[in-house]
Design a protein around this motif. Sequence first.
Motif, short mmCIF file in Angstrom:
data_model
loop_
_atom_site.label_atom_id
_atom_site.label_comp_id
_atom_site.label_asym_id
_atom_site.label_seq_id
_atom_site.Cartn_x
_atom_site.Cartn_y
_atom_site.Cartn_z
N SER A 78 37.93 36.56 48.89
CA SER A 78 38.26 36.79 50.28
C SER A 78 37.00 36.46 51.07
O SER A 78 35.91 36.91 50.73
N LYS A 100 35.29 49.14 34.36
CA LYS A 100 35.30 47.72 34.70
C LYS A 100 34.49 46.82 33.77
O LYS A 100 34.98 45.78 33.33
N PHE A 104 39.53 32.43 43.30
CA PHE A 104 40.00 33.03 44.56
C PHE A 104 38.94 33.99 45.06
O PHE A 104 38.25 34.62 44.27
N GLY A 126 32.54 40.50 37.41
CA GLY A 126 33.66 39.61 37.68
C GLY A 126 33.18 38.19 37.97
O GLY A 126 33.74 37.22 37.47
N ALA A 159 39.39 35.76 40.02
CA ALA A 159 39.08 36.25 41.37
C ALA A 159 38.07 37.38 41.35
O ALA A 159 38.16 38.31 42.12
N GLN A 195 34.96 39.67 42.05
CA GLN A 195 34.09 39.88 43.21
C GLN A 195 32.81 40.59 42.79
O GLN A 195 31.74 40.32 43.32
N SER A 196 32.91 41.50 41.84
CA SER A 196 31.73 42.25 41.37
C SER A 196 30.83 41.31 40.57
O SER A 196 31.24 40.19 40.22
N GLY A 244 50.93 36.59 42.55
CA GLY A 244 50.12 37.74 42.18
C GLY A 244 50.98 38.67 41.34
O GLY A 244 52.19 38.52 41.26
N PHE A 280 49.76 31.42 47.74
CA PHE A 280 49.71 32.70 47.03
C PHE A 280 50.89 33.53 47.50
O PHE A 280 50.93 34.01 48.63
C1 LIG Z 1 43.05 36.34 46.49
C2 LIG Z 1 43.02 37.38 45.42
C3 LIG Z 1 44.17 37.61 44.66
C4 LIG Z 1 44.20 38.56 43.63
N1 LIG Z 1 45.36 38.77 42.93
C5 LIG Z 1 45.41 39.75 41.99
C6 LIG Z 1 46.65 40.02 41.33
O1 LIG Z 1 47.66 39.41 41.58
N2 LIG Z 1 46.67 41.00 40.40
C7 LIG Z 1 45.56 41.73 40.08
O2 LIG Z 1 45.66 42.60 39.22
N3 LIG Z 1 44.38 41.50 40.72
C8 LIG Z 1 44.29 40.53 41.66
N4 LIG Z 1 43.11 40.31 42.34
C9 LIG Z 1 41.94 41.14 41.99
C10 LIG Z 1 40.88 40.37 41.22
O3 LIG Z 1 41.34 39.97 39.94
C11 LIG Z 1 39.61 41.20 41.10
O4 LIG Z 1 39.82 42.32 40.27
C12 LIG Z 1 39.15 41.67 42.46
O5 LIG Z 1 38.91 40.56 43.27
C13 LIG Z 1 37.90 42.55 42.37
O6 LIG Z 1 36.86 41.91 41.63
P1 LIG Z 1 36.19 42.68 40.42
O7 LIG Z 1 37.22 42.78 39.34
O8 LIG Z 1 35.05 41.78 40.00
O9 LIG Z 1 35.76 44.00 40.95
C14 LIG Z 1 43.05 39.34 43.36
C15 LIG Z 1 41.88 39.12 44.12
C16 LIG Z 1 41.85 38.16 45.14
C17 LIG Z 1 40.58 37.98 45.95
#
Ligand SMILES: Cc1cc2nc3c(=O)[nH]c(=O)nc-3n(C[C@H](O)[C@H](O)[C@H](O)COP(=O)(O)O)c2cc1C
Lengths: 409, 274
Positions: free
Chosen positions: A205, A147, A203, A191, A185, A187-188, A55, A10
């Motif tokens: 964390s 969101k 992806f 999502g 990626a 998390q919610s 990213g 990444f």
């Molecule tokens: C490893 C990792 C890389 C991510 N890279 C990007 C990115 O490059 N650009 C971006 O807009 N969001 C990026 N995100 C955000 C995710 O797309 C996502 O919005 C975020 O993990 C929160 O989750 P949610 O949208 O369900 O709240 C990344 C998240 C993670 C964990």
Amino acid sequence: MPRPIHLWAFLQGIGHYPSGWRHPGAEPEGVFTMDYYARVGRLVEKGRFDAIVFGDQLQSRGVRGRTPEHLAMPTLDPMALLSAIASVTQHVGLVNTLSTTYWSPEGLAERFATMDRMSGGRAGWNIVTTAHPDTAPNFGDEDLPEKSQRYKMAAQTVAQAQAIWRERNAALGPSPQARPVFVQAGQSGDGRDFAASIAEAIFCSAPTIEEGIAFRNDMRARVAAAGRDPDAVRIMPGLSFILAETEAAAIAKDQAILDLADEALCIEYLSESLNCDLTGFDPAGPIPVDHILSQTCFPKADIGRALEKPAAIGLPLGKFASGYVRTPRGHNVFRGTASQLANMMIQWVEAGACDGFTLQPAYMPGELEIFVEEVVPILQAAGALRMDYPGSTLRETMGLPRWPADMAA
Amino acid sequence: MTRSFILSAGIGDPALADPAMAAQFVTAAETAGVDLLLLGRHDSLLFDPQVIAAWAAPRVSRLGLVPLVSSRIAHPFHVARSLSAIDYLSGGLLGWCPVAQGGSAAQLADLVRATRALWDGWDDDCLIIDKESGRYLDTTKVRPSNYVGTHYAVRGPVNAMRPKQGHPVLVCDAASPFAVPGIDVVIAAEGQAFPAAARRLLRVDPDVDIAAMAVRFAAGEIDGLHVDLINPVVELARIGKALAPITQGRPSAGTLRERLGLPLTLRNIHEEIA
Ligand SMILES: Cc1cc2nc3c(=O)[nH]c(=O)nc-3n(C[C@H](O)[C@H](O)[C@H](O)COP(=O)(O)O)c2cc1C
């Protein structure tokens, strides 16, 4: 035989640590030259990585028009970097981050179809919905959609793009993978459900092995509930790492990189994270809590809570900012020797905490070179990492099935 | 200063999105002494020309890459970013040819103005990159563009560097014209009006009488030729050979803008409006 480990790089700009560009092993000028990307492409192929991921954001760093002076930026557009890397590599996958909120289905479908053709089937799409409020005015809007609305739009946009790909593939002959590999990626809850419905790699964390196991179990259950095979999805938590001959030396090396983050850098970094320009305040003075709360466009309640304790004990702004940069941002940060790292990676995969790792080198390209030279051979000797690529497309490299739905005309 | 003859060629064939074919086309165009290779054709775009330009960037040493940019799907924020990157990756050999594809000429002009405004948010010399002092860039040399046009509103700053050439070379196809100041190169057919531009190229068929064209170039009527290729490898070899007497000895070093003798006169959007 251990379970195979998938490796993703990444890469965003000059490395994961905000002060990483000042490290002697960093090449900050390189990010504007083809030679640098050709080297990075060859390096990750040598390490038998599945893919490079860039990213991406759709807003510049900075608050209220003031661009930071101490943070390495801007970066170049990932589509261009990955398409150029495709030209000088043979195997490594190329995953482009692209927003469903600020791209039309037609535009992104055309972009990925051409990337898949020009790379011989190595294109992937990191599907993001864009979360930074400063993005909206770059597209003539005042505010981001909220969101759940963004994820609804994302599902629609992906479905429309799939329809365009089917139509184009029928008319022109299919691109090698029919469509890019879907990466997400979330998390919610919104999502994660979106990822469960379409993602082939995810992806996240995961700072500890327990959190990794919990996330992977949750995602596999959601994938199964969506009627898909959980084994057809790769869970790839982020992993930042600092390698040295001994654990003590790695900790000292980590500290030295963090020390390159001087007070000015830390205050700019904090300003950006709070979306409030703090560069005009005295670093020795108190944290300007009221100012921050009146300026920020992020959730005020969360920020208020985070500032409460440091403000109550009278922590000066500069000290608070320095502490903030030193706190890992939710990702696993490994400090130790190459064999310790290899063992940890094998252990996580064996325990079902993940299917591989999204490596986020602290600085570039030096730390990634050390990983490929020292950790990769250990993983290969243990039978945990492939000696050669199994095929030519990203989906083959990841060991994932094609979707019958992509083939239908 | 002697005038340099400009040779331009365009490929619209979907085979351009096949990397084995594209590799042959790019090599043939470099060998033939082509200055501008237009990727895509205004009346048919079956692939994303910006992706192909980026893919070709590591393969060119003097050939200028000119992706068509369609206002049907492009947004200035995305265009500004990807063209900036391709300009760096190609070592400053990028041009761009905006086309309307059914949209209005007014929208097309606005796309060009908005994209330029984003590039102008960054000064050429904004980067410091001093590891010792920790100063990466001069914050006084970056500013929001706050562009509000007829079709697009983009605040900026864009998260992309000002391109290596300042702005990539701007090419206008008279078949899809737009009116902005500072067009670098215009391509028009015989009898078609030439929109104002620094250089004028006549659109001709691949089997054109080259000797007659050399006379018109010498007389100052045109600055070069544009050929829409149908069978690129064969036609490029023929045209390259036929034109060798007037294309040999032209400069081959420097950015595309430098080589074509097209200094960037526009400094920023405010001057453009004034
Ligand atoms: C490893 C990792 C890389 C991510 N890279 C990007 C990115 O490059 N650009 C971006 O807009 N969001 C990026 N995100 C955000 C995710 O797309 C996502 O919005 C975020 O993990 C929160 O989750 P949610 O949208 O369900 O709240 C990344 C998240 C993670 C964990």
